[in-house]
Design a protein around this motif. Structure first.
Motif, PDB file in Angstrom:
ATOM      1  N   SER A   1       0.825  -1.205   0.000  1.00  0.00           N
ATOM      2  CA  SER A   1       0.000   0.000   0.000  1.00  0.00           C
ATOM      3  C   SER A   1       0.857   1.252   0.000  1.00  0.00           C
ATOM      4  O   SER A   1       1.977   1.250   0.474  1.00  0.00           O
ATOM      5  CB  SER A   1      -0.886  -0.003   1.241  1.00  0.00           C
ATOM      6  OG  SER A   1      -1.592   1.208   1.338  1.00  0.00           O
TER       7      SER A   1
ATOM      8  N   LYS B   1      -0.132   3.602   1.786  1.00  0.00           N
ATOM      9  CA  LYS B   1      -0.431   4.113   3.116  1.00  0.00           C
ATOM     10  C   LYS B   1       0.771   3.879   4.028  1.00  0.00           C
ATOM     11  O   LYS B   1       1.752   3.268   3.661  1.00  0.00           O
ATOM     12  CB  LYS B   1      -1.677   3.411   3.665  1.00  0.00           C
ATOM     13  CG  LYS B   1      -2.900   3.592   2.765  1.00  0.00           C
ATOM     14  CD  LYS B   1      -4.071   2.781   3.299  1.00  0.00           C
ATOM     15  CE  LYS B   1      -5.272   2.893   2.372  1.00  0.00           C
ATOM     16  NZ  LYS B   1      -6.403   2.089   2.837  1.00  0.00           N
TER      17      LYS B   1
ATOM     18  N   GLY C   1      -4.246  -3.145  -7.250  1.00  0.00           N
ATOM     19  CA  GLY C   1      -3.091  -2.279  -7.066  1.00  0.00           C
ATOM     20  C   GLY C   1      -2.182  -2.324  -8.273  1.00  0.00           C
ATOM     21  O   GLY C   1      -2.581  -2.769  -9.349  1.00  0.00           O
TER      22      GLY C   1
ATOM     23  N   ASP D   1      -2.546  -1.781   7.101  1.00  0.00           N
ATOM     24  CA  ASP D   1      -3.827  -1.761   7.817  1.00  0.00           C
ATOM     25  C   ASP D   1      -4.034  -3.038   8.626  1.00  0.00           C
ATOM     26  O   ASP D   1      -5.076  -3.688   8.551  1.00  0.00           O
ATOM     27  CB  ASP D   1      -4.983  -1.558   6.833  1.00  0.00           C
ATOM     28  CG  ASP D   1      -4.901  -0.235   6.100  1.00  0.00           C
ATOM     29  OD1 ASP D   1      -4.302   0.703   6.650  1.00  0.00           O
ATOM     30  OD2 ASP D   1      -5.434  -0.141   4.987  1.00  0.00           O
TER      31      ASP D   1
ATOM     32  N   ASN E   1       0.138   0.624  -3.842  1.00  0.00           N
ATOM     33  CA  ASN E   1      -1.245   1.108  -3.984  1.00  0.00           C
ATOM     34  C   ASN E   1      -2.300   0.014  -3.883  1.00  0.00           C
ATOM     35  O   ASN E   1      -3.255  -0.022  -4.645  1.00  0.00           O
ATOM     36  CB  ASN E   1      -1.422   1.849  -5.315  1.00  0.00           C
ATOM     37  CG  ASN E   1      -0.435   2.968  -5.505  1.00  0.00           C
ATOM     38  OD1 ASN E   1       0.007   3.583  -4.533  1.00  0.00           O
ATOM     39  ND2 ASN E   1      -0.045   3.234  -6.733  1.00  0.00           N
TER      40      ASN E   1
ATOM     41  N   GLU F   1      -5.501  -1.996  -2.491  1.00  0.00           N
ATOM     42  CA  GLU F   1      -6.780  -1.804  -1.815  1.00  0.00           C
ATOM     43  C   GLU F   1      -7.429  -3.169  -1.680  1.00  0.00           C
ATOM     44  O   GLU F   1      -7.498  -3.940  -2.633  1.00  0.00           O
ATOM     45  CB  GLU F   1      -7.675  -0.849  -2.587  1.00  0.00           C
ATOM     46  CG  GLU F   1      -7.159   0.578  -2.633  1.00  0.00           C
ATOM     47  CD  GLU F   1      -8.119   1.506  -3.339  1.00  0.00           C
ATOM     48  OE1 GLU F   1      -8.974   2.098  -2.659  1.00  0.00           O
ATOM     49  OE2 GLU F   1      -8.020   1.617  -4.577  1.00  0.00           O
TER      50      GLU F   1
ATOM     51  N   ARG G   1     -12.416  -4.322  -2.517  1.00  0.00           N
ATOM     52  CA  ARG G   1     -13.239  -3.485  -3.397  1.00  0.00           C
ATOM     53  C   ARG G   1     -14.029  -4.385  -4.335  1.00  0.00           C
ATOM     54  O   ARG G   1     -13.670  -5.524  -4.611  1.00  0.00           O
ATOM     55  CB  ARG G   1     -12.371  -2.555  -4.233  1.00  0.00           C
ATOM     56  CG  ARG G   1     -11.682  -1.443  -3.474  1.00  0.00           C
ATOM     57  CD  ARG G   1     -10.865  -0.608  -4.438  1.00  0.00           C
ATOM     58  NE  ARG G   1     -11.680  -0.077  -5.519  1.00  0.00           N
ATOM     59  CZ  ARG G   1     -11.193   0.371  -6.683  1.00  0.00           C
ATOM     60  NH1 ARG G   1      -9.897   0.335  -6.911  1.00  0.00           N
ATOM     61  NH2 ARG G   1     -11.999   0.836  -7.603  1.00  0.00           N
TER      62      ARG G   1
END
Length: 261
Positions: A24, A26, A61, A211, A238, A240, A243
């Motif tokens: 990620s 993040k 991603g 996460d 990137n 996720e 989804r």
């Protein structure tokens, strides 16, 4: 069996990423910390490996791939989508290359060369020098051992900051070794060799915490077969989770099929 592969080194390397995971953008934290427990049983090590397996329904991603084979060095960044146990989808920029992998087939096309492949896992198995299927590919994707540790008896030992697992009885044609990190029991190293056929597959992993989920941040694949050594480095970005995704894929009309020789 050898496959016709002219002009498809980039598509081939993208297919080779089948087993890989994404990180990620993040905030992330390295997770390869922790100390081995010399008193832990082999059975408990294996249980911990699967109880800590990444839990997800879908992921999406990007992954940057660097590929080396002999004097050839290439790089590409692709989009990756996965629906657990069902599909893996890969797309290069502008859709110039796409791949769609299911438990039943491996399919990809290359618009630059007007070529496509649509068949079983033999193509990928030849590339990596080891018989692959969707389950093995997905295990590589999520940082699990490529083989099911619960299907036969293993012995373990501690070495440095790792748990080393080997089959209690090594198969005649295959030599197998797995290394797991001690905090989350995720795969650090996988080695499968066929000495009589000069085939060798090695996968090295690095991990990050995304996460509260532990996922590979980098994977290096070394594959040796009768065609020589291929090295594939993957850097993932990137991601996720969970989804709702679609997997658009259709082989363009008029493309030439890559066939077995």
């Amino acid at each position: 069996m050898k496959w016709y592969r002219s002009h498809i080194s980039i598509p081939v390397l993208v297919i080779a990423l089948l087993g890989i995971f994404l990180t990620s953008c993040k905030t992330k934290k390295a997770v390869l910390e922790g100390e081995v427990d010399t008193s832990i049983s082999t059975k408990k090590i294996i249980q911990n490996h699967y109880s800590n397996s990444l839990d997800f329904e879908t992921l999406s991603g990007k992954v940057k791939i660097d590929y080396e084979e002999g004097s050839t060095n290439q790089g590409i960044t692709v989009s990756l989508r996965i629906k657990k146990d069902e599909a893996i989808w890969v797309s290069a920029p502008l859709g110039m290359f796409k791949a769609y992998i299911t438990p039943e087939r491996v399919s990809f096309y290359n618009k630059l060369e007007g070529e496509y492949f649509d068949g079983d896992f033999t193509f990928l198995s030849d590339l990596l020098g080891y018989e692959m299927d969707y389950g093995k590919v997905q295990n590589v994707l999520i940082g699990n051992t490529v083989l099911d540790l619960r299907s036969e008896k293993y012995v373990s030992l501690t070495e440095g900051d790792s748990y080393i697992l080997r089959p209690k009885v090594q198969k005649e044609l295959f030599k197998i070794l797995f290394s797991l990190e001690p905090q989350h029991f995720r795969t650090k190293l996988q080695q499968i060799s066929q000495p009589e056929k000069d085939r060798f597959l090695k996968l090295d992993y690095a991990y990050q915490n995304i996460d509260a989920r532990v996922a590979p941040s980098r994977v290096t694949i070394e594959a040796v077969n009768e065609d020589g050594l291929r090295t594939i480095d993957l850097d993932f970005r990137n991601i996720e989770f969970d989804r709702r995704l679609n997997f658009p894929y259709r082989i363009p009309k008029g493309f030439k099929e890559l066939a077995a020789k």
